[in-house]
Design an enzyme around this catalytic site. Sequence first.
Site, PDB file in Angstrom:
ATOM      1  N   HIS A 112      24.153   2.921 -49.122  1.00  0.00           N
ATOM      2  CA  HIS A 112      23.916   3.426 -47.763  1.00  0.00           C
ATOM      3  C   HIS A 112      25.108   3.228 -46.847  1.00  0.00           C
ATOM      4  O   HIS A 112      24.971   3.235 -45.628  1.00  0.00           O
ATOM      5  CB  HIS A 112      22.648   2.776 -47.175  1.00  0.00           C
ATOM      6  CG  HIS A 112      21.417   3.124 -47.939  1.00  0.00           C
ATOM      7  ND1 HIS A 112      20.249   2.407 -47.881  1.00  0.00           N
ATOM      8  CD2 HIS A 112      21.170   4.112 -48.829  1.00  0.00           C
ATOM      9  CE1 HIS A 112      19.335   2.954 -48.679  1.00  0.00           C
ATOM     10  NE2 HIS A 112      19.882   3.992 -49.285  1.00  0.00           N
TER      11      HIS A 112
ATOM     12  N   CYS B  95      33.792  10.338 -37.349  1.00  0.00           N
ATOM     13  CA  CYS B  95      33.528  11.427 -36.383  1.00  0.00           C
ATOM     14  C   CYS B  95      32.930  12.612 -37.128  1.00  0.00           C
ATOM     15  O   CYS B  95      33.531  13.123 -38.080  1.00  0.00           O
ATOM     16  CB  CYS B  95      34.839  11.849 -35.704  1.00  0.00           C
ATOM     17  SG  CYS B  95      34.595  13.270 -34.596  1.00  0.00           S
TER      18      CYS B  95
ATOM     19  N   CYS C 122      35.456  15.812 -36.443  1.00  0.00           N
ATOM     20  CA  CYS C 122      36.795  15.998 -37.056  1.00  0.00           C
ATOM     21  C   CYS C 122      37.054  15.032 -38.218  1.00  0.00           C
ATOM     22  O   CYS C 122      38.173  14.927 -38.700  1.00  0.00           O
ATOM     23  CB  CYS C 122      37.873  15.825 -35.984  1.00  0.00           C
ATOM     24  SG  CYS C 122      37.996  14.127 -35.378  1.00  0.00           S
TER      25      CYS C 122
ATOM     26  N   GLY D 134      15.115  -8.723 -52.780  1.00  0.00           N
ATOM     27  CA  GLY D 134      14.891  -8.440 -51.360  1.00  0.00           C
ATOM     28  C   GLY D 134      14.823  -6.975 -51.002  1.00  0.00           C
ATOM     29  O   GLY D 134      15.368  -6.561 -49.971  1.00  0.00           O
ATOM     30  N   THR D 135      14.131  -6.186 -51.857  1.00  0.00           N
ATOM     31  CA  THR D 135      13.921  -4.795 -51.465  1.00  0.00           C
ATOM     32  C   THR D 135      12.456  -4.425 -51.661  1.00  0.00           C
ATOM     33  O   THR D 135      11.806  -4.863 -52.597  1.00  0.00           O
ATOM     34  CB  THR D 135      14.818  -3.820 -52.254  1.00  0.00           C
ATOM     35  OG1 THR D 135      14.570  -2.471 -51.789  1.00  0.00           O
ATOM     36  CG2 THR D 135      14.563  -3.867 -53.754  1.00  0.00           C
TER      37      THR D 135
HETATM   38  N1  APR Z   1      13.865 -13.433 -49.242  1.00  0.00           N
HETATM   39  C1  APR Z   1      13.456 -12.515 -50.156  1.00  0.00           C
HETATM   40  N2  APR Z   1      12.872 -11.333 -49.819  1.00  0.00           N
HETATM   41  C2  APR Z   1      12.706 -11.088 -48.506  1.00  0.00           C
HETATM   42  C3  APR Z   1      13.101 -11.996 -47.492  1.00  0.00           C
HETATM   43  C4  APR Z   1      13.701 -13.212 -47.908  1.00  0.00           C
HETATM   44  N3  APR Z   1      14.104 -14.135 -47.026  1.00  0.00           N
HETATM   45  N4  APR Z   1      12.780 -11.455 -46.287  1.00  0.00           N
HETATM   46  C5  APR Z   1      12.220 -10.251 -46.540  1.00  0.00           C
HETATM   47  N5  APR Z   1      12.164 -10.031 -47.862  1.00  0.00           N
HETATM   48  C6  APR Z   1      11.671  -8.844 -48.574  1.00  0.00           C
HETATM   49  C7  APR Z   1      10.481  -8.180 -47.949  1.00  0.00           C
HETATM   50  O1  APR Z   1       9.265  -8.750 -48.454  1.00  0.00           O
HETATM   51  C8  APR Z   1      10.643  -6.719 -48.410  1.00  0.00           C
HETATM   52  O2  APR Z   1      10.015  -6.506 -49.663  1.00  0.00           O
HETATM   53  O3  APR Z   1      12.704  -7.884 -48.546  1.00  0.00           O
HETATM   54  C9  APR Z   1      12.151  -6.567 -48.570  1.00  0.00           C
HETATM   55  C10 APR Z   1      12.798  -5.763 -47.466  1.00  0.00           C
HETATM   56  O4  APR Z   1      12.280  -4.455 -47.547  1.00  0.00           O
HETATM   57  P1  APR Z   1      12.756  -3.364 -46.469  1.00  0.00           P
HETATM   58  O5  APR Z   1      12.687  -3.936 -45.115  1.00  0.00           O
HETATM   59  O6  APR Z   1      12.001  -2.103 -46.800  1.00  0.00           O
HETATM   60  O7  APR Z   1      14.301  -3.157 -46.776  1.00  0.00           O
HETATM   61  P2  APR Z   1      14.949  -2.313 -47.956  1.00  0.00           P
HETATM   62  O8  APR Z   1      14.109  -2.348 -49.170  1.00  0.00           O
HETATM   63  O9  APR Z   1      16.347  -2.749 -48.086  1.00  0.00           O
HETATM   64  O10 APR Z   1      14.932  -0.827 -47.338  1.00  0.00           O
HETATM   65  C11 APR Z   1      15.627   0.170 -48.031  1.00  0.00           C
HETATM   66  O11 APR Z   1      15.280   1.666 -46.164  1.00  0.00           O
HETATM   67  O12 APR Z   1      15.248   2.073 -43.912  1.00  0.00           O
HETATM   68  C12 APR Z   1      16.009   2.207 -45.059  1.00  0.00           C
HETATM   69  O13 APR Z   1      18.341   2.375 -45.128  1.00  0.00           O
HETATM   70  C13 APR Z   1      17.317   1.460 -44.957  1.00  0.00           C
HETATM   71  O14 APR Z   1      18.540   0.382 -46.727  1.00  0.00           O
HETATM   72  C14 APR Z   1      17.271   0.484 -46.112  1.00  0.00           C
HETATM   73  C15 APR Z   1      16.254   1.115 -47.043  1.00  0.00           C
END
Ligand code: APR
Length: 249
Positions: A119, A127, A130, A186-187
């Site tokens: 991302h 910009c 340009c 962490g996603t």
């Molecule tokens: N340790 C481990 N996991 C964690 C922690 C922590 N301290 N804090 C939060 N989390 C977990 C949450 O439980 C969740 O599952 O991290 C995850 C974050 O999820 P999102 O907030 O959805 O973030 P992400 O998965 O990176 O989102 C993907 O969505 O909005 C777009 O571009 C944006 O890159 C982002 C994409």
Amino acid sequence: MQEEIKKAAEIICQARKTVALTGAGISVESGIPDFRSAGGLWERFDPMEYGTIQAFRTDPEKVWTMLHEMSAVMKKAQPNPAHKGLARLQKMGKLHNIITQNIDDLHQAAGATDVIEFHGNCKTLVCLACDQRLGAEEIEEGLTPRCACGTILKPNVIFFGEPIPSGALPEAYALVSSCHVLLVVGTSAEVTPASTIPYTAKMAKAKIVEINLMPTVLTESLTDIFLQGKASEIVTKLVHEVERMVSRG
Ligand code: APR
């Protein structure tokens, strides 16, 4: 949990290729809010009004009210033990590439290499008129940055409705199609195309090790080892276990 960490460390030690996929959760302990947890960015800023390329083109000043808040937080953020732990695994030759959805540059700041940014990165502005590029450190805090041509600049990050950087997806697919372990940290795995990465790894018979505060859409269906907890604590324990196994030979 210790047993699970040992099992995860074992498969990482045995794997010839381990790849990581990270999301906003790995940077929460560096002070950067994630998007979808309680109090996350999208709870305070409607992504349809602040997170799409259409929203930016229609009212860049409005979107910059969110961007200024994010950049102020990111400027202060430092890599936490989870970022450092992944960089340590790379140095030990136990982790190859890191595919990240994050724009905060914290993997690189922690010394990680071979980072694929799905991302973009908040360090540069672009910009849309340009294609001029500018370092984000050159903009004054709180001031909406303009290009020399007068157009309001956009951070070189991917908004909803924009394609991810052209090489990122094929490179990531090629990596995870031949990896033995995918470490997902962490996603929420809710946003494509990053969310397809674990499925591609699974089809290639990779083991999925997931580190998250909460179960996600992957946990029940795809994850082989779920390590529930804060990324900095879990990654630190995992790296210590890998180091112990490596030193034991
Ligand atoms: N340790 C481990 N996991 C964690 C922690 C922590 N301290 N804090 C939060 N989390 C977990 C949450 O439980 C969740 O599952 O991290 C995850 C974050 O999820 P999102 O907030 O959805 O973030 P992400 O998965 O990176 O989102 C993907 O969505 O909005 C777009 O571009 C944006 O890159 C982002 C994409």
